[in-house]
Design a protein around this motif. Structure first.
Motif, PDB file in Angstrom:
ATOM      1  N   ARG B  81       6.930  -7.363  -6.947  1.00  0.00           N
ATOM      2  CA  ARG B  81       8.103  -6.697  -7.503  1.00  0.00           C
ATOM      3  C   ARG B  81       8.971  -7.675  -8.290  1.00  0.00           C
ATOM      4  O   ARG B  81       8.807  -8.886  -8.196  1.00  0.00           O
ATOM      5  CB  ARG B  81       8.896  -6.068  -6.357  1.00  0.00           C
ATOM      6  CG  ARG B  81       8.074  -5.035  -5.613  1.00  0.00           C
ATOM      7  CD  ARG B  81       8.884  -4.372  -4.537  1.00  0.00           C
ATOM      8  NE  ARG B  81      10.016  -3.648  -5.106  1.00  0.00           N
ATOM      9  CZ  ARG B  81      10.985  -3.128  -4.381  1.00  0.00           C
ATOM     10  NH1 ARG B  81      10.975  -3.266  -3.070  1.00  0.00           N
ATOM     11  NH2 ARG B  81      11.987  -2.476  -4.946  1.00  0.00           N
ATOM     12  N   GLY B  93      17.872 -13.644  -2.004  1.00  0.00           N
ATOM     13  CA  GLY B  93      18.955 -12.988  -2.724  1.00  0.00           C
ATOM     14  C   GLY B  93      18.467 -11.939  -3.694  1.00  0.00           C
ATOM     15  O   GLY B  93      17.280 -11.825  -3.977  1.00  0.00           O
ATOM     16  N   SER B  94      19.399 -11.132  -4.201  1.00  0.00           N
ATOM     17  CA  SER B  94      19.067 -10.157  -5.233  1.00  0.00           C
ATOM     18  C   SER B  94      20.245 -10.055  -6.181  1.00  0.00           C
ATOM     19  O   SER B  94      21.296 -10.636  -5.941  1.00  0.00           O
ATOM     20  CB  SER B  94      18.732  -8.799  -4.621  1.00  0.00           C
ATOM     21  OG  SER B  94      19.883  -7.987  -4.549  1.00  0.00           O
ATOM     22  N   ASN B  95      20.071  -9.300  -7.284  1.00  0.00           N
ATOM     23  CA  ASN B  95      21.163  -9.161  -8.252  1.00  0.00           C
ATOM     24  C   ASN B  95      22.342  -8.387  -7.712  1.00  0.00           C
ATOM     25  O   ASN B  95      23.458  -8.599  -8.132  1.00  0.00           O
ATOM     26  CB  ASN B  95      20.680  -8.374  -9.474  1.00  0.00           C
ATOM     27  CG  ASN B  95      19.732  -9.161 -10.335  1.00  0.00           C
ATOM     28  OD1 ASN B  95      18.636  -8.715 -10.579  1.00  0.00           O
ATOM     29  ND2 ASN B  95      20.161 -10.334 -10.771  1.00  0.00           N
ATOM     30  N   ASN B  96      22.075  -7.465  -6.794  1.00  0.00           N
ATOM     31  CA  ASN B  96      23.141  -6.600  -6.301  1.00  0.00           C
ATOM     32  C   ASN B  96      23.820  -5.827  -7.416  1.00  0.00           C
ATOM     33  O   ASN B  96      25.041  -5.671  -7.421  1.00  0.00           O
ATOM     34  CB  ASN B  96      24.195  -7.431  -5.554  1.00  0.00           C
ATOM     35  CG  ASN B  96      23.863  -7.576  -4.094  1.00  0.00           C
ATOM     36  OD1 ASN B  96      23.813  -6.589  -3.365  1.00  0.00           O
ATOM     37  ND2 ASN B  96      23.598  -8.793  -3.673  1.00  0.00           N
ATOM     38  N   GLY B 130       9.191   1.275  -7.772  1.00  0.00           N
ATOM     39  CA  GLY B 130       9.288   0.079  -6.942  1.00  0.00           C
ATOM     40  C   GLY B 130       8.822  -1.183  -7.654  1.00  0.00           C
ATOM     41  O   GLY B 130       9.379  -2.257  -7.454  1.00  0.00           O
ATOM     42  N   THR B 133      11.639  -2.574 -10.074  1.00  0.00           N
ATOM     43  CA  THR B 133      12.998  -2.812  -9.570  1.00  0.00           C
ATOM     44  C   THR B 133      12.992  -4.006  -8.623  1.00  0.00           C
ATOM     45  O   THR B 133      11.962  -4.380  -8.069  1.00  0.00           O
ATOM     46  CB  THR B 133      13.536  -1.574  -8.809  1.00  0.00           C
ATOM     47  OG1 THR B 133      12.535  -1.132  -7.898  1.00  0.00           O
ATOM     48  CG2 THR B 133      13.921  -0.463  -9.747  1.00  0.00           C
ATOM     49  N   ASN B 134      14.197  -4.563  -8.425  1.00  0.00           N
ATOM     50  CA  ASN B 134      14.388  -5.740  -7.592  1.00  0.00           C
ATOM     51  C   ASN B 134      14.363  -5.340  -6.125  1.00  0.00           C
ATOM     52  O   ASN B 134      14.979  -4.349  -5.738  1.00  0.00           O
ATOM     53  CB  ASN B 134      15.763  -6.325  -7.922  1.00  0.00           C
ATOM     54  CG  ASN B 134      15.870  -7.792  -7.592  1.00  0.00           C
ATOM     55  OD1 ASN B 134      15.221  -8.277  -6.674  1.00  0.00           O
ATOM     56  ND2 ASN B 134      16.692  -8.490  -8.325  1.00  0.00           N
ATOM     57  N   SER B 135      13.658  -6.112  -5.285  1.00  0.00           N
ATOM     58  CA  SER B 135      13.700  -5.831  -3.854  1.00  0.00           C
ATOM     59  C   SER B 135      15.032  -6.320  -3.293  1.00  0.00           C
ATOM     60  O   SER B 135      15.832  -6.922  -4.005  1.00  0.00           O
ATOM     61  CB  SER B 135      12.544  -6.533  -3.152  1.00  0.00           C
ATOM     62  OG  SER B 135      12.680  -7.933  -3.280  1.00  0.00           O
ATOM     63  N   ALA B 136      15.275  -6.064  -1.994  1.00  0.00           N
ATOM     64  CA  ALA B 136      16.538  -6.471  -1.385  1.00  0.00           C
ATOM     65  C   ALA B 136      16.576  -7.969  -1.155  1.00  0.00           C
ATOM     66  O   ALA B 136      17.569  -8.634  -1.415  1.00  0.00           O
ATOM     67  CB  ALA B 136      16.744  -5.724  -0.068  1.00  0.00           C
ATOM     68  N   SER B 137      15.464  -8.523  -0.666  1.00  0.00           N
ATOM     69  CA  SER B 137      15.436  -9.933  -0.306  1.00  0.00           C
ATOM     70  C   SER B 137      15.082 -10.820  -1.491  1.00  0.00           C
ATOM     71  O   SER B 137      15.303 -12.023  -1.450  1.00  0.00           O
ATOM     72  CB  SER B 137      14.412 -10.156   0.799  1.00  0.00           C
ATOM     73  OG  SER B 137      13.133  -9.758   0.358  1.00  0.00           O
ATOM     74  N   LEU B 139      12.177 -11.403  -1.968  1.00  0.00           N
ATOM     75  CA  LEU B 139      10.971 -12.036  -1.420  1.00  0.00           C
ATOM     76  C   LEU B 139       9.977 -10.997  -0.909  1.00  0.00           C
ATOM     77  O   LEU B 139       9.096 -11.316  -0.114  1.00  0.00           O
ATOM     78  CB  LEU B 139      11.345 -12.970  -0.259  1.00  0.00           C
ATOM     79  CG  LEU B 139      12.318 -14.095  -0.579  1.00  0.00           C
ATOM     80  CD1 LEU B 139      12.763 -14.793   0.702  1.00  0.00           C
ATOM     81  CD2 LEU B 139      11.690 -15.094  -1.525  1.00  0.00           C
ATOM     82  N   ASP B 140      10.129  -9.736  -1.328  1.00  0.00           N
ATOM     83  CA  ASP B 140       9.266  -8.660  -0.831  1.00  0.00           C
ATOM     84  C   ASP B 140       7.799  -9.049  -1.015  1.00  0.00           C
ATOM     85  O   ASP B 140       7.351  -9.263  -2.139  1.00  0.00           O
ATOM     86  CB  ASP B 140       9.578  -7.366  -1.596  1.00  0.00           C
ATOM     87  CG  ASP B 140       9.044  -6.139  -0.881  1.00  0.00           C
ATOM     88  OD1 ASP B 140       8.126  -6.289  -0.058  1.00  0.00           O
ATOM     89  OD2 ASP B 140       9.552  -5.034  -1.152  1.00  0.00           O
ATOM     90  N   PRO B 141       7.039  -9.180   0.081  1.00  0.00           N
ATOM     91  CA  PRO B 141       5.655  -9.630  -0.047  1.00  0.00           C
ATOM     92  C   PRO B 141       4.700  -8.510  -0.448  1.00  0.00           C
ATOM     93  O   PRO B 141       3.523  -8.767  -0.692  1.00  0.00           O
ATOM     94  CB  PRO B 141       5.319 -10.121   1.366  1.00  0.00           C
ATOM     95  CG  PRO B 141       6.190  -9.303   2.270  1.00  0.00           C
ATOM     96  CD  PRO B 141       7.448  -9.012   1.494  1.00  0.00           C
ATOM     97  N   GLN B 142       5.169  -7.283  -0.476  1.00  0.00           N
ATOM     98  CA  GLN B 142       4.268  -6.145  -0.618  1.00  0.00           C
ATOM     99  C   GLN B 142       4.651  -5.239  -1.774  1.00  0.00           C
ATOM    100  O   GLN B 142       5.778  -5.254  -2.249  1.00  0.00           O
ATOM    101  CB  GLN B 142       4.279  -5.323   0.683  1.00  0.00           C
ATOM    102  CG  GLN B 142       3.654  -6.074   1.843  1.00  0.00           C
ATOM    103  CD  GLN B 142       4.353  -5.820   3.157  1.00  0.00           C
ATOM    104  OE1 GLN B 142       5.487  -5.340   3.199  1.00  0.00           O
ATOM    105  NE2 GLN B 142       3.695  -6.156   4.249  1.00  0.00           N
TER     106      GLN B 142
END
Lengths: 559, 202
Positions: B81, B93-96, B130, B133-137, B139-142
């Motif tokens: 992602r 982190g993410s952009n928020n 998905g 778009t940016n994941s929350a962490s 670091l989304d591994p999936q």
């Protein structure tokens, strides 16, 4: 499938309420029971170590003094550790000492059970600070809140002069509830993938030959007490969305139960103390009704997604995935959000700043009401406060002196309750206005338009409700935000706690009035309705204008 | 300092002494003993997960953690992602970005344009949201199985591996919902690419 997994989590929660509530009642009823044989010797050793010779009941003033002094001691010790962490052991990543206003904000944040984090764990704390400050405060602030709630319930339901002994309650909350549960949950989390090590940050070479540095540490031990104590502060900056804090949907569900079952079983404990189980279930029912309404709002809103983003033409059937993790999807994300803001934990498994406007409104509203389950003890205390207010309003309507659990509610109690109820909106709305009117406050706001108002409002609400989640885009590690939210957290925690102990101290000494056919009953469906009505009327009246300026305006303009 | 006689709390000073000693005792018990004991037990009986679920390639080198996403720059690999921190796992982190933030639309539009350039055979309306778009962490591994599936035509073209074999590979690496109900079906990008690398090596 989304609805099914939510229903399953709720069903298990409801099944856990009675056994766990019964256990908690036995811990604090101070009557001899089987678990004494296991815990008794340990507790007697602790009493000796802390110099507690007699465990007599305390008046409310002495109880309040005891918990305040204990919290002051913990704050002082923790502040020193954070400032000096560069000189202390277990700092393999060579983290510097923490700056003054950030240290102030952090110790206040953790002692008040808020866990607002203006630092990022990977870069701001040594392993020693994570353990001796963060984990320690997660236990002690949760035990403090739990003790005060139990003392309040004793005041409401027993007669005499005392509401229990703070130190005894505090010790037993840790030895019989938090330590055993935290150890078990931590080990289960490790089994499911959460790291628990004292090794420094790892460096690996990826298959493309690049270097990747992976922050790691004693995560599982923190993760379990973070949820059991409804604390919410993450080991890592992105909290429970970080795959090391919350690696699978199963750990997500375990974390949800960890933060939710103790607050949810407190109404049952209250019913046991009141010797009337229906009292407890009425309170539980009111909390669950409000919870389901907010959960439905956020679920529908996130599934529908962000119309502006969806217009770009991707396949948007997954829902609003910006700021969410693949493994959780919409169902596990929104359930976590609804629970973490209801139970005032404040951990997040998705970024609340990126929730759709109405999706972000649900957690905001739960924190504004601050009585939908609520954190360690505080939620039950607030709900009972609304219950007394409801009785008072109903009494005014029929022209009778209001009674609650066989005691007359008189001007002194109503004044204290009015203080506690008015303090909450006051410490949210006034600081939000100050933040939006000053350059120092506005400097932290990172999103344009109405969402900027929501960011400031959410931060102050989260501080006042001692929740600790954030609209994390807010650039909040500045002296203005550190000090202002620090003060709001202190007021949010201690004003209502002391006012409620005073109410308990005054009720416990009243003579009981016998129940007659004319007594207004507080254990039936009618009172369930009155309770929800009181909560919504007070909440809607005080917060609606602010909510309209923030999330509702954003929703109406987003297309 | 005759506080022992008043230990049940008959004066403010005696309460203070109990509070001070309680603070120190629980600092040691909850802040030192508890985390060290859980570390000891975890390291003894579950060293793999306790140390970060590290993944090795065929030659035995550690190439990452199964739980932490990685950046794959080469288009012949499956991609994860969007990550505002380029999968730098020393600080998550993410952009928020708020839903109404114009920067969110700008960043997503850039991802869409990049997709069109790299995958001319797959129209954007087939690409799951998905993946763009940016994941929350960060670091989304999936990614979702559908997000892997839409990358098959590109990878097949670049590597020469038939699309059918790539689809079978995705199916082998798809994890179902936990206990059959919780969470979403997903594919671990690092493990999938390791298998792809092995296939290319043969």
């Amino acid at each position: 499938m989304g609805v099914l997994q939510i229903v399953l989590v709720l069903a298990v929660l409801v099944l856990l309420v009675k056994p766990l509530g019964t256990y908690v009642y036995h811990v604090f009823s101070n009557e001899p029971n089987r678990t004494d044989r296991l815990f008794g010797p340990v507790e007697r050793a602790v009493y000796r170590l802390i110099g507690l010779k007699r465990r007599d009941g305390m008046t409310w003033r002495r109880y309040a003094l005891s918990f305040l002094l204990t919290n002051i001691v913990l704050v002082a010790l923790s502040y020193l550790i954070l400032r000096l962490q560069n000189l202390l052991p277990l700092n393999p990543n060579k983290i510097e000492g923490m700056e003054e206003t950030l240290s102030f904000n952090t110790v206040v944040s953790f002692i008040t059970n808020t866990n607002l984090q203006h630092y990022s764990g990977e870069t701001g704390l040594s392993y020693f600070s994570q353990m001796a400050v963060i984990m320690m405060m997660m236990f002690t602030s949760a035990a403090t809140g739990f003790s005060v709630a139990i003392a309040f319930v004793r005041g409401l339901t027993s007669r005499g002069r005392t509401i229990g002994n703070f130190f005894e309650d505090f010790v037993k909350a840790i030895t019989r509830i938090f330590l055993p549960l935290a150890t078990i949950v931590a080990l289960v989390l490790v089994a499911l993938g959460v790291p628990q090590t004292l090794d420094p940050t790892l460096t690996v070479t990826t298959i493309e030959g690049a270097a990747q540095h992976i922050a790691i540490g004693p995560v599982a031990a923190l993760e379990s007490i973070k949820h059991l104590g409804t604390n919410g502060g993450g080991f890592f900056g992105t909290n429970s969305s970080h795959p090391f804090e919350n690696p699978t949907p199963l750990t997500n569900v375990i974390e949800i139960w960890s933060m939710w079952t103790l607050p949810a079983s407190l109404p049952f404990v209250y019913g046991k103390f009141a010797k009337n189980q229906k009292q407890g279930w009425v309170v539980f029912g009111a909390m669950m009704t409000l919870f389901l309404a907010f959960l439905a709002l956020i679920y529908a809103s996130e599934l529908r997604g962000n119309p502006a983003l969806n217009a770009l033409g991707m396949d948007a059937s997954q829902g609003s995935m910006e700021g969410k993790e693949t493994r959780f999807g919409i169902a596990q994300s929104v359930l976590f959000t609804a629970v973490t803001t209801a139970a005032t934990t404040g951990s997040v498994n998705n970024m609340h700043d990126t929730l759709t406007p109405l999706g972000g409104l649900a957690p905001l509203a739960e924190m504004m009401l601050n009585c939908v389950f609520g954190g360690k003890g505080v939620g039950l205390v607030n709900m009972l406060m609304y219950a007394i207010l409801g009785v008072f309003l109903a009494g005014l309507m029929v022209g009778r002196t209001p009674e609650f659990l066989g005691r007359k509610i008189e001007p002194r109690e109503m004044k204290l309750i009015a203080i506690a109820i008015l303090a909450h909106p006051f410490i949210i709305l006034v600081p939000t206005a100050i933040a939006l009117l000053t350059d120092a406050g506005r400097a932290g706001v990172t999103n344009p338009g109405f969402h900027g108002i929501s960011q400031a409002l959410y931060e102050m609400t989260s501080s006042a409700a001692n929740n600790g989640s954030g609209f994390e885009g807010l650039a909040d590690n500045t002296p203005f935000w550190n000090i202002s939210t620090g003060i709001v957290m202190l007021l949010g925690r201690y004003v209502s706690m002391i006012a409620m102990l005073a109410v308990a101290g005054s009720l416990v000494r009243k003579t009981w009035v016998p129940e007659t056919v004319g007594t207004f009953r507080t254990d039936n469906a009618l009172f369930w309705g009155i309770l929800i009505g009181t909560v919504l009327i007070i909440g809607a009246l005080t917060f609606l204008p602010a909510v309209v300026l923030g999330p509702i305006a954003e929703h109406l303009t987003l297309r | 300092m005759n506080h022992a006689d008043h230990a049940s709390g008959s004066s403010g000073a005696s309460i203070f002494w109990v509070a001070l000693r309680a603070g120190i005792v629980f600092l040691l018990v909850c802040g030192i003993v508890y985390p060290l004991v859980t570390t000891g037990i975890s390291q003894a009986i579950m060293p793999h997960t306790a140390n970060g679920s590290l993944v090795k390639d065929a030659s035995g080198h550690v190439v990452g953690s199964a739980l932490i996403g990685q950046n794959f720059a080469d288009p012949k690999y499956f991609q994860g992602r969007v990550s505002s921190i380029s999968y730098q796992a020393e600080a998550s982190g993410s952009n928020n970005y708020a839903p109404s933030n114009p920067e969110l639309l700008k960043r997503t539009q850039a991802s869409i344009d990049a997709w069109k350039a790299a995958n001319p055979d797959v129209p954007v309306d087939r690409v799951p949201i998905g993946l763009l778009t940016n994941s929350a962490s960060g670091l989304d591994p999936q990614i979702s199985p559908a997000s892997a599936e839409v990358q098959v035509p590109r990878i097949s073209k670049l590597t020469g591996i038939p699309a059918g074999r790539l689809r079978a590979l995705i199916e082998d690496h798809t994890e179902g919902r936990d206990l059959g109900v919780f969470g979403e079906p997903r594919v671990n990008v690092l493990k999938l690419n390791l298998a792809l690398q092995e296939m290319l090596g043969k």
